[in-house]
Scaffold this motif. Structure first.
Motif: not given
Length: 361
Positions: A74, A76-77, A79-82, A96, A168-169, A172
């Motif tokens: 996962r 590819h996720e 950058d979905e949270t900062t 990152r 990280k992924v 949240n």
């Protein structure tokens, strides 16, 4: 025994060339594959093995590694949270980039060296550059290039579970959830996903003030009989990974936004010190662990579930479809043929390509 329906014929050589090329190169076949298909030779086991070896050593295989690792873990996720910059000021673009590159480099290294797939659970080396090494508390690493380095005594890294990108992924950006991480381990490492939660049961809302720990909240959650059975499976792997924060730093206590100012190395931090972290747990069978290192050791006592999980993920990626119940005999046969968790990653990919699942409609 693997059972194959009589109405599922073998794909022809051109279809096999296409299937193979999109699996390992994410693109159409090259002239060599077309020539072998034209001559009707590609499906011969020795020829097929030789082509897989050639294709995996080609730079075009980086597409396979990047896409498969991104889907499986996962990443590819990413950058979905900062991450909250006050709670986790260490996070930056260089870190990152290293998070994603580490997992890809680790996969490539296992593939090139044909190392046992059990290294994904735990390994005595990690792929590091200077920025990642700094993040992991490992000294003596310089440069931007990722290279294998031994895990120092007492350091919990090794394998994918303790990679910063995965940590990280599965968080949240502000807090961690043993539920999210536990489900991730069950789905991606053990191929044993939990059933969906029962209706009318409210989800957990993290206490961002740090007054209660997620473990205390989950204890109340498990008091509900509807929740207990699933959480006995989900929570232990999630608790093991509580030793890491949302950017994958190893921690002894939670960071919070409230409380007395905290001074580290003569500087006041933008975060405060919260309750201590407890990363112990008990697996459904009764085996206990005190930390993530002991948890990984328990997983290594039974390597076959992970080998089956990885085999299923690779088949699903290679064929572009979900794995179903009818695929289980194929997966079991491949795992048995390749020696379970002791299978070399390269050997596993060869076995998948040679399998009837890959070569039939």
């Amino acid at each position: 025994e693997e059972t194959v329906e009589p109405d599922r014929p073998f794909v022809n050589d051109f279809e096999l060339a296409s299937r193979l090329s999109y699996f390992l190169w994410s693109s159409m076949p090259d002239e060599d594959l077309f020539a072998l298909a034209s001559a009707g030779k590609l499906a011969q086991p020795d020829v097929l093995r030789q082509q897989v070896r050639r294709m995996l050593s080609d730079p075009k295989a980086d597409q396979f590694i990047s896409r498969f690792v991104g889907q499986w873990l996962r990443l590819h996720e990413i950058d979905e949270t900062t991450p909250d910059s006050k709670l986790y000021p260490e996070y930056d673009d260089l870190l990152r980039a290293g998070m994603v590159a580490e997992a890809e480099a680790f996969f490539r290294y296992l593939l090139d060296e044909n190392l046992a797939v059990s290294h994904f659970i735990d390994s005595d080396f990690v792929m590091l550059n200077r920025r990642l090494a700094e993040h992991y508390g490992i000294e003596g690493v310089e440069g931007l290039e990722l290279k294998p380095h031994p895990v120092p005594e007492g350091n919990p890294r090794g394998g994918v579970l303790t990679m910063a990108g995965i940590l990280k992924v599965t968080a949240n950006g502000t807090v961690t959830s043993p539920v999210l991480r536990g489900v991730w381990v069950l789905e991606n490492i053990l191929a044993d996903p939990p059933p969906p939660p029962p209706p009318n049961v409210p989800g957990l809302e993290p206490d961002i003030r740090g007054a209660t720990t997620i473990r205390q909240q989950l204890a109340q959650h498990r008091a509900n009989a509807n929740c207990r059975q699933c959480h006995q499976k989900i929570d232990p792997p999630g608790f093991a990974l509580e030793a890491f924060d949302p950017i994958g730093l190893h921690r002894q206590w939670y960071r919070t936004s409230e409380g007395p100012k905290l001074k580290v190395d003569g500087r006041y931090m933008s975060y405060r010190q919260g309750p201590p972290v407890d990363s112990s747990g008990v697996l459904p069978g009764g085996a206990e662990f005190q930390n993530v290192v002991e948890f990984k050791r328990l997983l290594l006592q039974r390597k076959e579930p992970f080998a089956a999980a990885l085999t299923g993920k690779l088949i699903a990626y290679g064929l572009g479809r979900e794995i179903g119940f009818s695929d289980q005999p194929t997966i079991e046969k491949i795992v048995a043929q390749t020696g379970g968790g002791d299978a070399g990653l390269g050997d596993l990919i060869h076995a998948i390509v040679q399998s009837e699942a890959f070569r039939r409609y």
